[in-house]
Design a protein around this motif. Structure first.
Motif, PDB file in Angstrom:
ATOM      1  N   TYR A   1       0.845  -1.192   0.000  1.00 45.55           N
ATOM      2  CA  TYR A   1       0.000   0.000   0.000  1.00 45.55           C
ATOM      3  C   TYR A   1       0.882   1.244   0.000  1.00 45.55           C
ATOM      4  CZ  TYR A   1      -3.438   3.465   1.416  1.00 45.55           C
ATOM      5  OH  TYR A   1      -4.236   4.571   1.468  1.00 45.55           O
TER       6      TYR A   1
ATOM      7  N   SER B   1       0.895   5.087   0.709  1.00 48.31           N
ATOM      8  CA  SER B   1       0.014   6.021   1.400  1.00 48.31           C
ATOM      9  C   SER B   1      -0.059   7.362   0.680  1.00 48.31           C
ATOM     10  CB  SER B   1       0.535   6.253   2.815  1.00 48.31           C
ATOM     11  OG  SER B   1       1.729   7.014   2.758  1.00 48.31           O
ATOM     12  N   SER B   2      -1.090   8.134   1.041  1.00 49.01           N
ATOM     13  CA  SER B   2      -1.289   9.456   0.458  1.00 49.01           C
ATOM     14  C   SER B   2      -0.084  10.347   0.682  1.00 49.01           C
ATOM     15  CB  SER B   2      -2.508  10.138   1.086  1.00 49.01           C
ATOM     16  OG  SER B   2      -3.667   9.517   0.668  1.00 49.01           O
ATOM     17  N   LEU B   3       0.461  10.304   1.916  1.00 47.68           N
ATOM     18  CA  LEU B   3       1.596  11.176   2.228  1.00 47.68           C
ATOM     19  C   LEU B   3       2.794  10.831   1.361  1.00 47.68           C
ATOM     20  CD1 LEU B   3       1.726  11.598   6.111  1.00 47.68           C
ATOM     21  CD2 LEU B   3       1.179  13.297   4.376  1.00 47.68           C
ATOM     22  N   ARG B   4       3.007   9.534   1.221  1.00 45.05           N
ATOM     23  CA  ARG B   4       4.149   9.068   0.446  1.00 45.05           C
ATOM     24  C   ARG B   4       3.985   9.492  -1.010  1.00 45.05           C
ATOM     25  NH1 ARG B   4       8.308   5.552   1.536  1.00 45.05           N
ATOM     26  NH2 ARG B   4       9.093   4.729  -0.434  1.00 45.05           N
TER      27      ARG B   4
ATOM     28  N   ARG C   1       2.173  11.917  -2.153  1.00 45.82           N
ATOM     29  CA  ARG C   1       2.279  13.382  -2.235  1.00 45.82           C
ATOM     30  C   ARG C   1       3.738  13.788  -2.361  1.00 45.82           C
ATOM     31  NH1 ARG C   1      -0.735  16.066   2.758  1.00 45.82           N
ATOM     32  NH2 ARG C   1      -2.564  14.799   2.358  1.00 45.82           N
TER      33      ARG C   1
ATOM     34  N   GLU D   1      -3.218   6.171   8.162  1.00 53.00           N
ATOM     35  CA  GLU D   1      -3.156   6.834   6.868  1.00 53.00           C
ATOM     36  C   GLU D   1      -3.394   8.326   7.083  1.00 53.00           C
ATOM     37  OE1 GLU D   1      -2.844   8.061   4.161  1.00 53.00           O
ATOM     38  OE2 GLU D   1      -3.080   6.747   2.454  1.00 53.00           O
TER      39      GLU D   1
ATOM     40  N   GLY E   1      -2.242  11.015   5.560  1.00 49.58           N
ATOM     41  CA  GLY E   1      -2.483  11.847   4.379  1.00 49.58           C
ATOM     42  C   GLY E   1      -3.933  11.793   3.931  1.00 49.58           C
ATOM     43  N   LEU E   2      -4.486  10.589   3.891  1.00 47.48           N
ATOM     44  CA  LEU E   2      -5.880  10.423   3.501  1.00 47.48           C
ATOM     45  C   LEU E   2      -6.781  11.103   4.524  1.00 47.48           C
ATOM     46  CD1 LEU E   2      -8.016   9.216   1.690  1.00 47.48           C
ATOM     47  CD2 LEU E   2      -7.766   7.041   2.881  1.00 47.48           C
TER      48      LEU E   2
ATOM     49  N   GLU F   1      -6.012  13.699   6.349  1.00 47.58           N
ATOM     50  CA  GLU F   1      -5.917  15.150   6.113  1.00 47.58           C
ATOM     51  C   GLU F   1      -6.816  15.569   4.963  1.00 47.58           C
ATOM     52  OE1 GLU F   1      -1.286  15.717   7.377  1.00 47.58           O
ATOM     53  OE2 GLU F   1      -1.930  16.573   5.474  1.00 47.58           O
TER      54      GLU F   1
END
Lengths: 328, 262, 399
Positions: free
Chosen positions: B189, B191-194, B196, C213, C215-216, C218
């Motif tokens: 998976y 992640s969103s942060l990664r 970004r 998670e 980032g998600l 946020e």
């Protein structure tokens, strides 16, 4: 429209696969409209009995025999078939959309510089133009496709759209073809055919099968479906994603890469109806589908459909069957 | 080992998609995009192989600007290089052209292995992998469920998934191409942060479609869409049962008893 | 690259928290995971923390061990009992910060979340709910209710609405919990409130936050805040304590311009003011199960009890473990989507505790407690002996 159709025969473990009989039967009726001759080619090693079976189903049968062809590999089939196709010049070269067909057809058609259209539901000629129908988005849409004009076309046909009729004609022509392989030049080596483990339950023998799809949600919720299986005396089966996620063991997989089942009753729960699965169960006698999406492609193969929440409907069915089976 | 992974970005289609007025295309605007499910398994397999045996993964994708999302995803997951071949709308080109264009770019690099997903969620053609192998004149295996690298022999041993539980075992000389079947591994998976972070700092090599065409000459599609139409249940003979769950159960049980199933 | 700094910061945070632990083991006495599992050291708060701490220290974040570590970290229900106990006994180690920090680290390193949770996160991102349901179907339950009776809600954004009923994903999509949503709506109609429901409501983000998670989470925070601002509302009422907790404690400061209440707080207030009067009786012995996210995390214990107390005929009994001692139902912390091996199922233990005090109804105020306890009544074979009802359902029955 004159021309030949060449079917590439599929066999495994010394048996002609069902898909070949389906295609040969299906083509017979399709080509009534066209002035075409049905031919086939079978490749293998020491398969005289298969040749005998096939010869009665086509106008002309080619047989390419070589030790190297005992098992299917794209490479040996490719090099064996290219000279034959060049010589025979068929208008259509047809295979099933199977693990073999989708493996070989793209390479063979590219080598022959011909168009290739995979996973067709049917085809037709309009003059010299070839049109086929296939599905998109897992069966949510159909598309009509026209092939770029060419002297030959490659198609793979979806398994299960034709029913083999088992008609036989007289023994027709059989022609043996020699190969000219450069055995040292092969880049692919066949190491073995692994048979499926014969453990656990054989769902192909069940009269009633309850199919579990992704729509069931998670492994816990499979219990709700299991209740229905218990009360009907049926067995649980699953689609590929369900098996991949570990909700059910591999021997319960129904579909193109799993088992083909034809029970008296198949209840599809939370199954969308993508062709990889329906190929495995569409020949069941009675198919009931439960799904909360009224447009789910499963309703195209089902005899009876129920649109609604699985977890309202299945328990209701389960308890009704329970009460019917044990009247007080 | 140097591994290339071909990525396709597909729209997430959960309901029947809208057909465009000319009936030749689908209106995918407003739909979310993601990495084609089979390609996620291919990407993961490539990463596992290079993690185990050393080497790098490169990802390549053809399409509009949006496909850079899947390329950044590839970089964030661990790929070292990402190549974007820009075309305004991938759905308008047929797979034969795509395979040709991919081959022209990939052959510029040294590689041991190319991985693709066994098929795409949108068209289900399962053709680009094998076609690409033929164009590059390398051996291939499709529907692969297991990959074992044999570094000394410069070959790989693979298991292919056939029907009814049968598996083929093959050995291919490298360089080779594999089309990967689902379930071979568990894609990691990202992640969103990664993602970004990689979108901000990752580099994508951008390649011109027209240049690739002019390099080796025109390539023409081998099929065209004549029309699209809905594939609704009305096209079949399904009989829908309606009402409350109790009513449905009653109808169903009556039906099954009358047919001798129960 | 920023990546290293982010990872280093997370590691520092976790090790910092873990260092403060004195290994007194008091937290094990209140940990539901420890109670319901094999009783290994790593199945309790301090043990989980030390596991991730030493994994960091010994560089064990690669290899086969990482899957074991993942299972250890994601088994926690995040009920908060350990934090309260540690504070009460002195050290006040923010254990959950360390554990949830560990989850954030695993996600960053692409080890987490648990494989079954990946689809949940993808569903949150694509459809704004964790259940792989279509966003377009989120209001189906409301449309269904409208067919039975006229409703006066406004679909937001709209003018002149003060109160937003933030329904939440589980009450929107789960067939059983939809009854709770319907009850809350009926009660709002009864008091003639001017309230609105978002036309495009999205998940509050709590599942994403619990899984690590960030980032998600946020992204969902920002989208929801924008939605709320657009509507010009002043108060947000939630059905789920998880939504409540995340809005109150985890959202950016901007959310402070709104008054946030759990529906039990609102209805308790109205009953006290006399604006809502339960008219009929419920002749049952009723106990109340304190949801971890309403009680332990936010100190809301009295409001639901006031509501139950205001219903004539109710014989209220407390379970042995209540208020900040309440036993977690096992559904929090992302556990609704993973299979954890439970030797004594938490939800089943809780049902037995309710039976022990002679309760005929276990009242709940959280969608996941509702689902977990309802299932447990079935699996313990107690259907017919005890019922699980939401506080809202009970109240709605009496008006």
């Amino acid at each position: 429209m004159r021309g030949k159709i060449l079917v590439i025969v599929e066999h495994r473990a010394k048996e002609i696969r069902e898909i070949t009989w389906e295609i040969l039967s299906g083509l017979k009726s399709l080509i009534d409209n066209y002035d075409m001759e049905l031919q086939a080619v079978v490749l293998g090693h020491r398969i005289d009995s298969l040749v005998g079976e096939l010869a009665e189903s086509v106008a002309k049968l080619y047989y390419i025999g070589d030790e190297e062809l005992e098992f299917y590999t794209w490479e040996r089939y490719l090099y064996a078939l290219i000279p034959l196709i060049e010589e025979v010049g068929p208008k259509l070269i047809i295979m099933g959309h199977t693990s073999t067909g989708m493996d070989l057809a793209p390479r063979l058609s590219a080598a022959m510089d011909s168009p290739y259209i995979p996973d067709c539901l049917n085809f037709r000629f309009d003059g010299e133009d070839l049109f086929v129908t296939r599905e998109l988005f897992g069966g949510k849409l159909n598309s009509e496709i026209k092939a770029a004009k060419n002297k030959s076309y490659f198609l793979t046909l979806r398994p299960g759209i034709f029913t083999p009729k088992g008609e036989k004609g007289q023994q027709k022509q059989v022609k043996g073809i020699a190969t000219a392989f450069d055995k040292k030049g092969f880049l692919t080596q066949f190491l073995g055919l692994l048979e499926p483990p014969r453990e656990g339950i054989d769902i192909t023998k069940a009269d009633i099968i309850i199919g579990v799809g992704r729509g069931v949600g998670d492994r816990e919720k499979v219990k709700v479906v299991e209740e229905l299986a218990k009360v009907t005396g049926g067995v649980l089966a699953g689609t590929r994603p369900v098996i991949d996620s570990g909700w059910l063991p591999k021997e319960r997989q129904v579909g193109q890469s799993g088992k083909i089942v034809k029970p008296k009753l198949y209840i599809a729960c939370g199954i969308s109806g993508a062709s990889q699965h329906t190929i495995g169960m569409k020949k069941s006698e009675i198919i009931i589908a439960v799904n909360n999406d009224p447009h789910a492609p499963i309703f195209k193969v089902a005899h009876y459909g129920i649109v609604g929440d699985l977890f309202e409907i299945l328990p209701a069915i389960t308890s009704k069957i329970r009460s019917v089976k044990s009247p007080r | 080992m140097e591994v290339f992974v071909c990525l396709r970005q597909t729209a997430v289609v959960k309901e029947e998609p809208k057909i465009q007025p000319d009936k030749k295309g689908v209106d995918l605007s407003g739909l979310k995009r993601h990495l084609n499910e089979w390609d996620a398994y291919a990407l993961e397999e490539a990463l596992l192989l290079t993690q185990r045996y050393g080497g790098d993964v490169s990802v390549i994708s053809l399409g509009p600007k949006e496909v850079e999302d899947v390329l950044f995803h590839g970089l964030a997951a661990g790929a070292k290089k990402a190549i974007h071949i820009f075309v305004p709308e991938r759905e308008q080109i047929d797979n034969w052209v795509i395979a040709n264009i991919l081959s022209r770019e990939i052959k510029k690099y040294p590689f041991d292995l190319i991985l693709t997903g066994a098929q795409a969620e949108d068209d289900g053609c399962a053709e680009i992998g094998a076609t690409l192998a033929q164009l590059l004149k390398i051996p291939h295996a499709s529907l692969v469920m297991k990959v074992i690298y044999e570094p000394d022999a410069k070959s790989i041993k693979v298991e292919r998934e056939l029907e009814e539980g049968y598996m083929d075992v093959l050995r291919l000389r490298l360089p080779a191409l594999l089309t990967i079947q689902t379930g071979i591994n568990q894609p990691r998976y990202v992640s969103s942060l990664r993602l970004r972070r990689f979108k901000k700092a990752g580099t994508i090599l951008r390649v011109s479609f027209d240049e690739l065409i002019s390099e080796a000459g025109d390539v023409y599609p081998k099929k065209e869409v004549v029309r699209l139409y809905p594939s609704r249940p009305e096209f079949s003979k399904v009989e829908m049962l309606g009402g409350s769950p109790e009513a449905i159960s009653d109808q169903l049980i009556e039906l099954l008893i009358s047919k001798g199933v129960l | 690259m920023n990546e290293e700094r982010y990872v280093d910061e997370l590691k520092e945070l976790i090790v910092d928290v873990a260092r403060r632990c004195r290994n007194c083991n008091y937290c094990y006495t209140v940990c539901p995971l420890f109670e319901s599992s094999r009783g290994f050291q790593v199945q309790g708060p301090s043990g989980i923390l030390q596991a991730i701490r030493y994994a960091i220290r010994w560089g064990e974040l690669e290899g086969k061990e990482k899957e074991v570590l993942r299972e250890i970290l994601y088994a926690c229900t995040t009920c908060y009992s350990c934090v309260l106990k540690c504070k009460a006994s002195g050290p006040g180690v923010p254990l959950l910060d360390g554990i949830e920090g560990g989850r954030r680290l695993l996600i960053e390193l692409m080890i987490g979340p648990m494989p079954e949770q990946i689809k949940v996160l993808e569903s949150l991102e694509q459809e704004g709910n964790p259940y792989d349901e279509l966003a377009s179907r989120r209001l189906d339950w409301l449309k269904e209710l409208e067919r039975e009776r006229r409703l006066s809600y406004k679909l937001l954004p709209a003018e002149g609405v003060e109160v937003l009923l933030y329904v939440g994903c589980t009450p929107s999509y789960n067939e059983g919990v939809q009854r709770v949503a319907c009850s809350v709506v009926r009660l709002l109609e009864e008091i003639g409130a001017s309230y609105g429901i978002l036309s495009e409501e999205k998940c509050c983000g709590s599942p994403a936050k619990r899984m690590g998670e960030e980032g998600l989470f946020e992204d969902l925070c920002n989208e929801n805040l924008e939605s709320f601002k657009e509507c010009g509302i002043q108060t947000i009422i939630t059905i789920s304590p998880h939504c409540y907790n995340t809005f109150v404690n985890e959202y950016p400061k901007a959310i402070n311009e709104f008054k946030i209440q759990h529906y039990t707080e609102l209805f308790a207030e109205l009953i006290e003011r006399g604006a809502l009067v339960p008219k009929s009786r419920i002749e049952k012995v009723v106990t109340y199960h304190d949801p971890c996210y309403l009680g332990k995390r936010n100190g809301v214990y009295d409001a639901p009890r006031k509501i139950l107390g205001s219903i004539a005929g109710v014989g209220f009994v407390e379970m042995r473990r209540n208020r900040d001692n309440s036993l977690c139902c096992g559904g929090g912390g992302g556990r609704m989507w993973i299979e954890t091996e439970e030797i004594n199922r938490l939800s089943e233990t809780r049902v037995r505790e309710a039976l022990d005090v002679g309760a005929q109804i276990v009242a709940v105020a959280c969608p996941w407690c509702y689902i977990q306890l309802k299932d447990a009544v079935k699996t313990t074979g107690n259907e017919g002996k005890i019922e699980v009802r939401d506080v809202a359902e009970l109240l709605a029955e009496t008006i």
